[in-house]
Design a protein around this motif. Structure first.
Motif, PDB file in Angstrom:
ATOM      1  N   TRP A 413       2.135  -2.220  -6.847  1.00 57.95           N
ATOM      2  CA  TRP A 413       3.061  -1.709  -5.587  1.00 57.95           C
ATOM      3  C   TRP A 413       3.230  -0.355  -5.407  1.00 57.95           C
ATOM      4  O   TRP A 413       3.115   0.486  -4.688  1.00 57.95           O
ATOM      5  N   LYS A 414       3.878   0.075  -6.591  1.00 58.96           N
ATOM      6  CA  LYS A 414       4.611   1.472  -6.741  1.00 58.96           C
ATOM      7  C   LYS A 414       3.295   2.289  -6.629  1.00 58.96           C
ATOM      8  O   LYS A 414       3.363   3.311  -6.156  1.00 58.96           O
ATOM      9  N   ALA A 415       2.295   1.978  -7.320  1.00 59.07           N
ATOM     10  CA  ALA A 415       1.062   2.988  -7.483  1.00 59.07           C
ATOM     11  C   ALA A 415       0.284   3.035  -6.056  1.00 59.07           C
ATOM     12  O   ALA A 415      -0.020   4.073  -5.662  1.00 59.07           O
ATOM     13  N   ILE A 416       0.454   2.155  -5.401  1.00 59.08           N
ATOM     14  CA  ILE A 416      -0.190   2.013  -4.079  1.00 59.08           C
ATOM     15  C   ILE A 416       0.603   2.714  -3.101  1.00 59.08           C
ATOM     16  O   ILE A 416       0.035   3.369  -2.305  1.00 59.08           O
ATOM     17  N   ILE A 417       1.829   2.299  -3.153  1.00 58.58           N
ATOM     18  CA  ILE A 417       2.472   3.089  -2.216  1.00 58.58           C
ATOM     19  C   ILE A 417       2.672   4.575  -2.402  1.00 58.58           C
ATOM     20  O   ILE A 417       2.922   5.414  -1.292  1.00 58.58           O
ATOM     21  N   SER A 418       2.786   4.781  -3.753  1.00 54.89           N
ATOM     22  CA  SER A 418       2.694   6.455  -3.744  1.00 54.89           C
ATOM     23  C   SER A 418       1.471   7.070  -3.863  1.00 54.89           C
ATOM     24  O   SER A 418       1.296   8.260  -4.219  1.00 54.89           O
ATOM     25  N   SER A 419       0.334   6.463  -3.680  1.00 55.79           N
ATOM     26  CA  SER A 419      -0.930   7.132  -3.582  1.00 55.79           C
ATOM     27  C   SER A 419      -1.231   7.981  -2.231  1.00 55.79           C
ATOM     28  O   SER A 419      -0.961   7.519  -1.274  1.00 55.79           O
ATOM     29  N   ARG A 420      -1.578   9.398  -2.693  1.00 51.16           N
ATOM     30  CA  ARG A 420      -2.094   9.962  -1.394  1.00 51.16           C
ATOM     31  C   ARG A 420      -2.881   9.665  -0.553  1.00 51.16           C
ATOM     32  O   ARG A 420      -2.972   9.965   0.496  1.00 51.16           O
TER      33      ARG A 420
END
Ligand SMILES: Nc1nc2c(ncn2[C@@H]2O[C@H](COP(=O)(O)OP(=O)(O)OP(=O)(O)O)[C@@H](O)[C@H]2O)c(=O)[nH]1
Ligand SMILES: [Mg+2]
Length: 521
Positions: A413-420
């Motif tokens: 979730w964190k990876a998806i949320i922070s993906s440009r």
């Protein structure tokens, strides 16, 4: 560029050779090169961004909405897709329902096989092969495993002496089920295959000891699932899976029969189907007595084999399914389990909300992708439904037994949320499998044993879900690149009625957001 670096393991060597800095580079040459590279990267990023925006504009003009279903294995992606189809593509759903009968029968047969193997392991004195998370409070006494029956009297030797004979008897009586399993696997053969847990994970740079990172998404290593050689674990006997692009082949087998009449192949298939139904009906009482047997239940509990919460659980429906007149219900199809490998793409037409704004376009085409190897699909996506199975707080990943499943979902979730790459995408999170979470907490499994920060709050569904929801929401607030609204729902996607209401709300939010951005263009 970063997409390639993350998703492709092979074929990069020649490219790296080409861009490697000259051997005798002076400091000033190096500074020049760095500046040149930075400029080139800016230009390349701007071009990428332009292409992405163009594609989105084209899509809007065509009225397409692209939705991506993401989540770890068994999070409920395919089940959510089934809910979409049930709600918005009813005719196709009805036509394809018959294809699921073999999957459901196979789910049932495999559950019986799983029980027999567990009994055998108990007799052989094998230690339980736990999928339980190691990630627990080290101060907790390992013998403190809650159980809802008193299984402490059930010693291995007692069972071995009393029931070894009956197990052998059962194996003989169930011999025909092996044949059924083979016939069903052959039947599913069109478009499906038997896989082990690791087959679906492509080689990643981490296999060769390199770490995969992207400058754009700090946690993007989570977007490529890491495969650790030392931790490989095979799914017992393999699980039937459908490879994404062959999905239609699997589902169309039933429709082909009804459209083109019945040829010789179809007649042979009919007789095989009748065979399967007859054998299942013949084993019905034995299957029921195994599932109802209290000693067997106690062994399953002792070995922490939780059949009810396993994928494809139909043991409470033996009477219906092991009958010659069995026809799958909507609910059966939604609950059936067929693992997906690769991408599943569906196009459905979604009704728009009944409001003046939408009057001119009563339906919109949605392209829904269900997948796990994600990055190449981020392009021009409008919305992501991320599925986090919250009942898995005490389990580890099948593919890597060092990773707690809830922690894995949080990291994804964190990876998806922070993906440009995804900064303009509508983010929707389903905290899924709340029904299983509720059952687990009720049975006495303590949430705080696995999630220490939970402390001494009550071990009940409402505060636990509130705690998890806050965690996901805080990540969305903290790591979103731009401010954006994130929608978080608590779901049990096997409950089709409740899910239909959730999907209506999802539809409204996706359209609201996309309409707003379309007006801004
Ligand atoms: N009880 C319950 N079962 C669920 C729920 N969501 C999914 N399941 C079951 O969990 C199993 C896995 O769900 P799938 O939809 O196949 O999961 P997936 O994310 O597509 O998994 P992969 O194809 O392996 O990536 C299925 O047997 C579903 O019926 C839920 O909310 N509650
Ligand atoms: Mg799936």
């Amino acid at each position: 560029m970063s997409v390639m670096a993350l998703s492709g393991a092979g074929g990069m060597d020649a490219f790296e050779e080409f861009v490697r800095p000259p051997v005798n580079e002076t400091p000033s040459e190096r500074a020049d090169r760095k500046m040149r590279e930075a400029r080139e990267k800016l230009i390349s990023d701007a071009i990428d961004e332009q292409i992405r925006q163009d594609k989105q504009t084209q899509q809007r003009e065509k009225g397409l909405v692209k939705v991506l279903l993401l989540g770890q294995s068994e999070s409920g992606k395919s089940t959510t897709l089934k809910n979409f189809r049930l709600a918005y593509a009813r005719n196709e759903w009805e036509a394809e329902k018959a294809s699921w009968k073999a999957v459901i029968q196979l789910n049932l047969v495999r559950s019986i096989g799983h029980i027999l193997n567990t009994l055998q392991a108990e007799i052989d004195g094998e230690p339980p092969s736990s999928t339980e998370s190691d990630d627990i409070d080290p101060l907790t006494d390992p013998s403190d495993i809650p159980a809802d029956g008193d299984d402490s009297n059930l010693s291995q030797s007692q069972f071995a002496s009393v029931d070894l004979q009956s197990l052998q008897g059962l194996r003989i009586r169930f011999a025909a089920l092996r044949r059924v399993e083979m016939v069903l696997k052959l039947k599913l053969g069109a478009g499906t295959e038997e896989i082990t847990s690791m087959d679906e994970y492509p080689e990643t740079p981490s296999d060769s000891g390199q770490e995969s990172r992207s400058a754009e998404a700090p946690d993007s290593r989570y977007l490529v699932r890491i495969r650790k050689n030392s931790r490989r674990k095979r799914v017992q006997g393999g699980e039937m899976a459908v490879r994404g692009l062959r999905w239609r082949e699997f589902l169309s087998s039933a429709r082909r029969d009804s459209l083109f009449g019945r040829g010789t192949d179809a007649q042979m298939q009919d007789s095989a189907d009748a065979d399967v139904a007859q054998i299942l009906a013949g084993c019905r009482e034995d299957m029921k007595s195994v599932w109802m047997n209290q000693t067997i239940r106690a062994i399953l509990r002792k070995r922490r084999v939780d059949m009810e919460n396993n994928a494809g659980f139909f043991l409470n429906d033996i009477d219906r399914i092991a009958s010659s007149s069995y026809v799958p219900s909507d609910d059966d199809v939604v609950r059936s389990r067929l693992r997906t490998v690769g991408v599943q793409e569906y196009r459905i037409y979604v009704d728009l909300p009944n409001s003046n704004v939408y009057k001119s376009t009563p339906k919109r085409e949605w392209v829904i992708h269900d997948r796990r190897a994600w990055i190449p699909f981020f392009d021009d996506v409008n919305a992501i439904i991320f599925l986090a199975p919250v009942s898995c707080f005490d389990e580890v990943l099948l593919e890597d037994s060092t990773i707690n499943r809830l922690n894995d979902s949080v990291a994804l979730w964190k990876a998806i949320i922070s993906s440009r790459l995804l900064e303009n995408v509508t983010m929707i999170c389903f905290l899924n499998k709340c029904d299983i979470l509720k059952r687990k907490l009720k049975s006495g499994i303590r949430f705080s044993r696995y999630v220490r920060e939970y402390g001494d709050r009550p071990n009940e569904i409402t505060p636990v879900v509130k705690f998890i929801k806050e965690r996901f929401r805080n990540i969305a607030i903290k790591y979103s690149i731009d401010q954006r609204t994130t929608y978080i729902y608590t779901t049990s996607v096997t409950d089709t009625k409740a899910t239909a209401a959730t999907l209506r709300s999802v539809r409204d939010s996706v359209f609201r957001t996309n309409l707003a951005s379309a007006q801004m263009v």
